[in-house]
Design a protein around this motif. Structure first.
Motif, mmCIF file in Angstrom:
data_model
loop_
_atom_site.group_PDB
_atom_site.id
_atom_site.type_symbol
_atom_site.label_atom_id
_atom_site.label_comp_id
_atom_site.label_asym_id
_atom_site.label_seq_id
_atom_site.Cartn_x
_atom_site.Cartn_y
_atom_site.Cartn_z
ATOM 1 N N LEU A 421 -0.132 -5.191 4.093
ATOM 2 C CA LEU A 421 -0.754 -5.182 5.406
ATOM 3 C C LEU A 421 -2.154 -5.776 5.310
ATOM 4 O O LEU A 421 -3.053 -5.184 4.734
ATOM 5 N N THR A 422 -2.338 -6.958 5.852
ATOM 6 C CA THR A 422 -3.633 -7.640 5.795
ATOM 7 C C THR A 422 -4.094 -7.954 7.208
ATOM 8 O O THR A 422 -3.362 -7.796 8.181
ATOM 9 N N GLY A 423 -5.322 -8.445 7.321
ATOM 10 C CA GLY A 423 -5.849 -8.855 8.610
ATOM 11 C C GLY A 423 -5.870 -7.713 9.603
ATOM 12 O O GLY A 423 -6.185 -6.573 9.278
ATOM 13 N N VAL A 424 -5.538 -8.042 10.866
ATOM 14 C CA VAL A 424 -5.610 -7.032 11.922
ATOM 15 C C VAL A 424 -4.585 -5.924 11.697
ATOM 16 O O VAL A 424 -4.828 -4.755 12.014
ATOM 17 N N GLY A 426 -3.635 -4.767 8.797
ATOM 18 C CA GLY A 426 -4.226 -3.893 7.801
ATOM 19 C C GLY A 426 -5.309 -3.009 8.395
ATOM 20 O O GLY A 426 -5.436 -1.830 8.050
ATOM 21 N N ALA A 427 -6.115 -3.590 9.312
ATOM 22 C CA ALA A 427 -7.165 -2.801 9.961
ATOM 23 C C ALA A 427 -6.562 -1.681 10.802
ATOM 24 O O ALA A 427 -7.054 -0.548 10.807
ATOM 25 N N LEU A 428 -5.491 -1.988 11.528
ATOM 26 C CA LEU A 428 -4.828 -0.955 12.330
ATOM 27 C C LEU A 428 -4.259 0.141 11.442
ATOM 28 O O LEU A 428 -4.338 1.339 11.766
ATOM 29 N N SER A 429 -3.646 -0.266 10.331
ATOM 30 C CA SER A 429 -3.095 0.713 9.397
ATOM 31 C C SER A 429 -4.193 1.625 8.851
ATOM 32 O O SER A 429 -4.006 2.835 8.708
#
Length: 591
Positions: A421-424, A426-429
């Motif tokens: 999970l990267t980028g947005v 990953g941020a949400l996670s």
């Protein structure tokens, strides 16, 4: 268009989708999943299931750990496999609004189809059941034509129809909407039997999910079809599904498993050999898009897409003139995710939370009618095409909001420890893990905040809707939540001089984010001069208020208080309002 013509048209549409049905079957065989709809449809459906509490956050987290790449399909699949204990009770409530339509012939009432209430005095059925005002004027609808729980004989109630008061019909979409005459005592049919609200928004059902039909096949007493039924194909204006139906089922509501209306049943579909191979219903979104604004307002619905983003129903609920002496006013300003909701119900929910706080503080409670409740929920009607907005510029704002919030929640700058999970994503996670809330809910909030901040037409529509339901003069105690706190800051720059604001309350606010502050009408973290006191209340587990406390940016402009909200309700407005400190501050400024 008569029933036979509708059947031929349905058969032609079914035949044209042969390749699509084969593609769906191949996907099922390849994936082992029966939920095989497009990604945007599945995403919207998963979001709605989580928002309604049909699927718990704990279930989402468990499924995410097992198979992140199939998370959305699995959320929907779990919802279809397991139903809460109140499934039947909610179904019993939903189907009371279904009636048997009859027309007189030689002194007898002959059943001609089924219809159901979609507003207190509006009945929806097929055009081929009631094709014109003359046929509707000669018809009646019978509610309660069903056996009781103890198999006692039915005692139904008949209502006449009045097409001269309201009538809309469409041959191609095969629907008719008609006014129902109130009973002799003045009560509407909806007062006695309830009604089912129609919603245009995406996310009510996806291919592979069950459907439930309720009607009067062949004019019999009310029957339900809830076994071995599923949605098999979505067309632009119609749905195809497998279900047992008979003539007389025309005009029946097609429900999902949350008892929301997804279609108006209108025809069986014959195959090339004449055998019935499917059923077809008209999509709710298509019906709503063909109705005039006046009827949409009465239905409490919004079209799926319009030329203007202005709301199509009243902005909300004004307070009674005598509340708080008539010169001081309590105004609630709600957050996102309220499309299609009833402002009166929302106002009662806010007051219930406030009254809990007042009771805990040993103070007298207030009535729902004491508060103003501007409503702008129906201006944010963009279908959810993905977790992020469709507009490129709005997507940039959205990604800035999510990324900044995740950084404030301790996410490493290089995104370490997040696996795939990267980028947005990953941020949400990261935010979901830090706050114990589902990432779909977090994404939905920030998406609407981004739409408001980036799209001037959305901002103006929201502010105009709010301004239509505000007192003209006096002192306003303004209480705002979530996206409503951003709206409040903009609103304060354009209120008339006759309105004073001795107290501003912001609850669960994203105003601590730089990406929000720089896009306010004030141009930065500047409290408008007209505000006397500003109380900001935030929860450490609330992902929307992750940038709080505000003191770093709004230096010396705000009084703050942290609230210990429950983890699963950390962003809930009623939880914020139930804190005695908040309730005490409100009542002090109102009295």
């Amino acid at each position: 268009m008569d029933a036979m013509s509708q059947t031929r048209a349905a058969a032609a549409r079914y035949a044209s989708k042969r390749d699509d049905r084969a593609r769906i079957q191949r996907r099922r065989e390849q994936t082992g999943q029966r939920i095989v709809d497009d990604a945007d449809q599945v995403t919207a459906r998963a979001e709605r299931l989580v928002q309604r509490g049909t699927v718990s956050v704990a279930t989402v987290e468990r499924l995410s750990e097992q198979s992140p790449d199939r998370l959305l399909e699995r959320i929907v699949g779990v919802s279809a496999d397991f139903q809460p204990a109140n499934f039947l009770a909610r179904g019993a409530r939903a189907i009371t609004s279904v009636g048997r339509i009859t027309q007189g012939s030689n002194g007898r009432a002959i059943p001609v189809g089924t219809g159901f209430l979609v507003a207190p005095s509006l009945l929806l059925t097929n055009n081929h059941v009631l094709p014109d005002q003359d046929s509707a004027g000669e018809a009646e609808v019978e509610f309660g034509a069903e056996m009781s729980i103890d198999n006692d004989p039915p005692a139904w109630t008949r209502f006449r129809l009045d097409p001269s008061a309201a009538f809309a019909t469409d041959e191609d979409l095969d629907f008719t909407l008609v006014r129902v005459v109130p009973a002799a005592d003045g009560r509407t049919a909806g007062d006695l039997y309830g009604w089912n609200r129609l919603m245009a928004r995406q996310g009510k059902i996806v291919t592979g999910e069950p459907v439930n039909l309720v009607g009067h096949p062949n004019g019999r007493l009310k029957e339900i079809t809830i076994r071995r039924n599923e949605l098999t194909m979505q067309l632009d204006h119609f749905l195809h599904y497998s279900a047992d139906t008979e003539p007389g089922s025309s005009g029946s509501p097609v429900f999902n498993d949350q008892w929301e209306v997804v279609a108006l049943h209108h025809s069986g579909v014959p195959g090339e050999d004449g055998a019935w191979v499917a059923n077809e219903g008209v999509r709710v979104s298509s019906i709503l898009s063909g109705l005039p604004v006046g009827l949409l307002s009465e239905l409490g619905a919004a079209p799926l897409a319009t030329e203007s983003i202005a709301p199509v129903r009243q902005a909300g609920a004004p307070a009674r003139p005598s509340a708080f002496g008539g010169t001081r006013h309590l105004v609630f300003l709600h957050g996102r995710g309220q499309t299609g909701r009833d402002p009166q119900t929302m106002r009662r929910e806010w007051i219930a939370g406030l009254n809990k706080g007042l009771t805990l503080a040993g103070l007298p409670t207030v009535e729902p009618a004491d508060a103003w409740f501007p409503f702008y929920g129906d201006t944010l009607t963009e279908p959810l095409e993905s977790l992020a907005p469709a507009s490129p510029t709005t997507r940039v704002v959205y990604e800035q909001l999510v990324g900044e919030a995740a950084a404030l929640a301790g996410r490493p700058a290089d995104g370490r420890r997040e696996g795939l999970l990267t980028g947005v994503q990953g941020a949400l996670s990261w935010l979901a893990s830090a706050t114990n809330l589902d990432h779909l809910l977090i994404a939905a909030v920030f998406r609407d905040v981004a739409a408001y901040l980036d799209d001037s037409s959305v901002r103006q529509a929201v502010l105009a809707a709010v301004e239509r339901t505000l007192p003209a003069s006096g002192q306003v105690v303004l209480v705002s939540h979530s996206l409503g706190t951003v709206v409040a800051m903009d609103l304060l720059t354009r209120l008339p001089d006759a309105l004073e604001v001795p107290l501003l309350v912001t609850l669960g606010s994203p105003l601590g984010l730089d990406a929000v502050q720089g896009r306010l009408l004030s141009g930065g973290p500047h409290r408008p001069d007209r505000v006397g006191q500003w109380l900001n209340v935030w929860s450490q587990s609330d992902p929307v208020s992750i940038g709080c406390p505000l003191e770093d940016d709004w230096k010396g402009q705000v009084d703050e208080r942290a609230a210990d909200n429950p983890l699963q309700r950390s962003h809930d407005v009623a939880e914020y309002l139930s804190h005695p400190h908040v309730a005490r501050a409100l009542l002090r400024h109102l009295t």
